[in-house]
Motif scaffolding. Structure first.
Motif, PDB file in Angstrom:
ATOM      1  N   GLY A   1     -25.449  -1.713  20.842  1.00 37.81           N
ATOM      2  CA  GLY A   1     -24.549  -0.730  21.412  1.00 37.81           C
ATOM      3  C   GLY A   1     -23.090  -1.111  21.336  1.00 37.81           C
ATOM      4  N   GLY A   2     -22.288  -0.214  21.844  1.00 35.84           N
ATOM      5  CA  GLY A   2     -20.859  -0.464  21.906  1.00 35.84           C
ATOM      6  C   GLY A   2     -20.128  -0.034  20.659  1.00 35.84           C
ATOM      7  N   VAL A   3     -18.869  -0.391  20.633  1.00 35.51           N
ATOM      8  CA  VAL A   3     -18.008  -0.082  19.495  1.00 35.51           C
ATOM      9  C   VAL A   3     -18.315  -1.072  18.385  1.00 35.51           C
ATOM     10  CG1 VAL A   3     -15.610   0.049  18.718  1.00 35.51           C
ATOM     11  CG2 VAL A   3     -16.209   0.754  21.049  1.00 35.51           C
ATOM     12  N   GLN A   4     -18.644  -0.563  17.209  1.00 39.24           N
ATOM     13  CA  GLN A   4     -18.912  -1.442  16.072  1.00 39.24           C
ATOM     14  C   GLN A   4     -17.580  -1.880  15.458  1.00 39.24           C
ATOM     15  OE1 GLN A   4     -22.023  -2.654  15.394  1.00 39.24           O
ATOM     16  NE2 GLN A   4     -22.387  -1.585  17.317  1.00 39.24           N
ATOM     17  N   LEU A   5     -17.382  -3.191  15.397  1.00 36.93           N
ATOM     18  CA  LEU A   5     -16.104  -3.757  14.962  1.00 36.93           C
ATOM     19  C   LEU A   5     -16.090  -4.209  13.510  1.00 36.93           C
ATOM     20  CD1 LEU A   5     -15.321  -5.930  18.115  1.00 36.93           C
ATOM     21  CD2 LEU A   5     -14.538  -3.609  17.594  1.00 36.93           C
ATOM     22  N   HIS A   6     -17.189  -4.045  12.826  1.00 36.26           N
ATOM     23  CA  HIS A   6     -17.257  -4.487  11.438  1.00 36.26           C
ATOM     24  C   HIS A   6     -17.855  -3.377  10.588  1.00 36.26           C
ATOM     25  CE1 HIS A   6     -17.748  -7.203   8.028  1.00 36.26           C
ATOM     26  NE2 HIS A   6     -18.974  -6.749   7.899  1.00 36.26           N
ATOM     27  N   GLU A   7     -17.241  -3.115   9.464  1.00 39.27           N
ATOM     28  CA  GLU A   7     -17.777  -2.159   8.509  1.00 39.27           C
ATOM     29  C   GLU A   7     -18.406  -2.927   7.368  1.00 39.27           C
ATOM     30  OE1 GLU A   7     -15.123   0.928   7.259  1.00 39.27           O
ATOM     31  OE2 GLU A   7     -14.239   1.075   9.249  1.00 39.27           O
ATOM     32  N   GLY A   8     -19.570  -2.510   6.958  1.00 36.13           N
ATOM     33  CA  GLY A   8     -20.279  -3.184   5.882  1.00 36.13           C
ATOM     34  C   GLY A   8     -21.684  -3.534   6.314  1.00 36.13           C
ATOM     35  N   ASP A   9     -22.469  -3.997   5.355  1.00 41.82           N
ATOM     36  CA  ASP A   9     -23.873  -4.271   5.616  1.00 41.82           C
ATOM     37  C   ASP A   9     -24.172  -5.742   5.875  1.00 41.82           C
ATOM     38  OD1 ASP A   9     -24.489  -1.591   5.270  1.00 41.82           O
ATOM     39  OD2 ASP A   9     -24.906  -1.822   3.131  1.00 41.82           O
ATOM     40  N   ASP A  10     -23.165  -6.607   5.798  1.00 43.80           N
ATOM     41  CA  ASP A  10     -23.431  -8.037   5.901  1.00 43.80           C
ATOM     42  C   ASP A  10     -23.410  -8.582   7.322  1.00 43.80           C
ATOM     43  OD1 ASP A  10     -20.709  -7.495   5.936  1.00 43.80           O
ATOM     44  OD2 ASP A  10     -20.162  -9.417   5.057  1.00 43.80           O
ATOM     45  N   HIS A  11     -22.822  -7.852   8.266  1.00 46.39           N
ATOM     46  CA  HIS A  11     -22.762  -8.294   9.657  1.00 46.39           C
ATOM     47  C   HIS A  11     -22.793  -7.098  10.596  1.00 46.39           C
ATOM     48  CE1 HIS A  11     -21.068 -11.914   7.785  1.00 46.39           C
ATOM     49  NE2 HIS A  11     -21.474 -12.546   8.869  1.00 46.39           N
ATOM     50  N   ILE A  12     -23.228  -7.368  11.813  1.00 42.96           N
ATOM     51  CA  ILE A  12     -23.120  -6.403  12.907  1.00 42.96           C
ATOM     52  C   ILE A  12     -22.276  -7.074  13.975  1.00 42.96           C
ATOM     53  CG2 ILE A  12     -24.357  -5.184  14.743  1.00 42.96           C
ATOM     54  CD1 ILE A  12     -26.797  -5.162  12.826  1.00 42.96           C
ATOM     55  N   VAL A  13     -21.244  -6.384  14.417  1.00 42.05           N
ATOM     56  CA  VAL A  13     -20.392  -6.890  15.495  1.00 42.05           C
ATOM     57  C   VAL A  13     -20.140  -5.720  16.442  1.00 42.05           C
ATOM     58  CG1 VAL A  13     -18.205  -7.978  16.119  1.00 42.05           C
ATOM     59  CG2 VAL A  13     -19.266  -8.517  13.906  1.00 42.05           C
ATOM     60  N   GLY A  14     -20.760  -5.782  17.614  1.00 44.95           N
ATOM     61  CA  GLY A  14     -20.618  -4.701  18.580  1.00 44.95           C
ATOM     62  C   GLY A  14     -19.933  -5.186  19.847  1.00 44.95           C
ATOM     63  N   LEU A  15     -19.035  -4.378  20.371  1.00 44.02           N
ATOM     64  CA  LEU A  15     -18.265  -4.711  21.569  1.00 44.02           C
ATOM     65  C   LEU A  15     -18.637  -3.771  22.701  1.00 44.02           C
ATOM     66  CD1 LEU A  15     -15.839  -6.094  23.053  1.00 44.02           C
ATOM     67  CD2 LEU A  15     -14.442  -4.239  22.112  1.00 44.02           C
ATOM     68  N   LEU A  16     -19.039  -4.345  23.840  1.00 40.28           N
ATOM     69  CA  LEU A  16     -19.269  -3.571  25.051  1.00 40.28           C
ATOM     70  C   LEU A  16     -18.106  -3.803  26.001  1.00 40.28           C
ATOM     71  CD1 LEU A  16     -23.047  -4.311  25.766  1.00 40.28           C
ATOM     72  CD2 LEU A  16     -22.065  -2.293  24.691  1.00 40.28           C
ATOM     73  N   THR A  17     -17.545  -2.727  26.516  1.00 41.84           N
ATOM     74  CA  THR A  17     -16.457  -2.823  27.495  1.00 41.84           C
ATOM     75  C   THR A  17     -17.029  -3.261  28.846  1.00 41.84           C
ATOM     76  OG1 THR A  17     -16.728  -0.544  28.195  1.00 41.84           O
ATOM     77  CG2 THR A  17     -15.199  -0.954  26.338  1.00 41.84           C
ATOM     78  N   PRO A  18     -16.170  -3.730  29.756  1.00 40.86           N
ATOM     79  CA  PRO A  18     -16.673  -4.124  31.083  1.00 40.86           C
ATOM     80  C   PRO A  18     -17.437  -3.003  31.807  1.00 40.86           C
ATOM     81  CG  PRO A  18     -14.493  -5.028  30.758  1.00 40.86           C
ATOM     82  CD  PRO A  18     -14.757  -4.099  29.588  1.00 40.86           C
ATOM     83  N   ASP A  19     -16.996  -1.755  31.672  1.00 43.81           N
ATOM     84  CA  ASP A  19     -17.735  -0.652  32.298  1.00 43.81           C
ATOM     85  C   ASP A  19     -19.138  -0.527  31.721  1.00 43.81           C
ATOM     86  OD1 ASP A  19     -15.662   0.028  33.987  1.00 43.81           O
ATOM     87  OD2 ASP A  19     -14.885   1.620  32.680  1.00 43.81           O
ATOM     88  N   ARG A  20     -19.249  -0.610  30.393  1.00 48.58           N
ATOM     89  CA  ARG A  20     -20.559  -0.521  29.746  1.00 48.58           C
ATOM     90  C   ARG A  20     -21.412  -1.736  30.097  1.00 48.58           C
ATOM     91  NH1 ARG A  20     -22.749   2.663  25.687  1.00 48.58           N
ATOM     92  NH2 ARG A  20     -21.406   4.155  26.727  1.00 48.58           N
ATOM     93  N   VAL A  21     -20.796  -2.902  30.209  1.00 52.64           N
ATOM     94  CA  VAL A  21     -21.525  -4.117  30.598  1.00 52.64           C
ATOM     95  C   VAL A  21     -22.140  -3.923  31.986  1.00 52.64           C
ATOM     96  CG1 VAL A  21     -21.273  -6.569  31.199  1.00 52.64           C
ATOM     97  CG2 VAL A  21     -20.195  -5.673  29.125  1.00 52.64           C
ATOM     98  N   ARG A  22     -21.385  -3.335  32.902  1.00 53.25           N
ATOM     99  CA  ARG A  22     -21.925  -3.069  34.243  1.00 53.25           C
ATOM    100  C   ARG A  22     -23.107  -2.098  34.179  1.00 53.25           C
ATOM    101  NH1 ARG A  22     -16.619  -3.807  35.597  1.00 53.25           N
ATOM    102  NH2 ARG A  22     -16.026  -1.642  35.320  1.00 53.25           N
ATOM    103  N   ASP A  23     -22.982  -1.067  33.347  1.00 52.40           N
ATOM    104  CA  ASP A  23     -24.081  -0.110  33.185  1.00 52.40           C
ATOM    105  C   ASP A  23     -25.327  -0.800  32.638  1.00 52.40           C
ATOM    106  OD1 ASP A  23     -22.348   1.883  34.029  1.00 52.40           O
ATOM    107  OD2 ASP A  23     -21.960   2.647  31.991  1.00 52.40           O
ATOM    108  N   VAL A  24     -25.123  -1.613  31.616  1.00 59.24           N
ATOM    109  CA  VAL A  24     -26.244  -2.329  31.000  1.00 59.24           C
ATOM    110  C   VAL A  24     -26.871  -3.295  32.002  1.00 59.24           C
ATOM    111  CG1 VAL A  24     -26.871  -4.041  29.240  1.00 59.24           C
ATOM    112  CG2 VAL A  24     -25.467  -2.062  28.619  1.00 59.24           C
ATOM    113  N   ALA A  25     -26.051  -4.021  32.739  1.00 54.45           N
ATOM    114  CA  ALA A  25     -26.565  -4.981  33.722  1.00 54.45           C
ATOM    115  C   ALA A  25     -27.440  -4.274  34.754  1.00 54.45           C
ATOM    116  CB  ALA A  25     -25.414  -5.714  34.406  1.00 54.45           C
ATOM    117  N   GLY A  26     -26.993  -3.126  35.236  1.00 56.83           N
ATOM    118  CA  GLY A  26     -27.787  -2.377  36.199  1.00 56.83           C
ATOM    119  C   GLY A  26     -29.113  -1.917  35.630  1.00 56.83           C
TER     120      GLY A  26
END
Length: 111
Positions: free
Chosen positions: A25-50
């Motif tokens: 989940g989150g904002v994908q910070l890398h374009e391409g097929d060689d890596h996945i880099v996803g960023l979760l904001t603090p609000d989303r982190v709280r949602d996921v934690a719950g």
């Protein structure tokens, strides 16, 4: 793990939020097929934690049982579930600590 928390398939937008954001989940910070880099904001982190706090072994197993074996690949088995469950319990603690600290979370994997 993503498949068990989403809808049985591996994809960025499948499943229901916030559990589908744990791994891919989150904002994908890398374009391409060689890596996945996803960023979760603090609000989303709280949602996921719950949401993660409510994931028990039975709920994860129910999601696991929805996985399409042919889509997953030849190494699908009970041992994979045991390993996945062990990692889920660690992630519950990780996301709770990150949420309490107001942190972002970045998930990375190379293909």
């Amino acid at each position: 793990m993503h498949r068990s928390l989403a809808d049985g398939y591996l994809g960025y937008d499948n499943g229901i939020c916030p559990l589908n954001a744990v791994i891919l989940g989150g904002v994908q910070l890398h374009e391409g097929d060689d890596h996945i880099v996803g960023l979760l904001t603090p609000d989303r982190v709280r949602d996921v934690a719950g949401a993660m706090a409510d994931v028990g072994r039975e709920a994860l197993k129910a999601g696991w049982d929805c996985i399409d074996i042919e889509d997953y690949g030849p190494n699908f088995g009970h041992g994979d579930f045991v390993c996945t469950w062990a990692n889920v319990t660690d992630l519950v603690v990780f996301f709770r600590r990150a949420a309490d600290a107001g942190s972002h979370v970045i998930f990375t994997v190379g293909r």
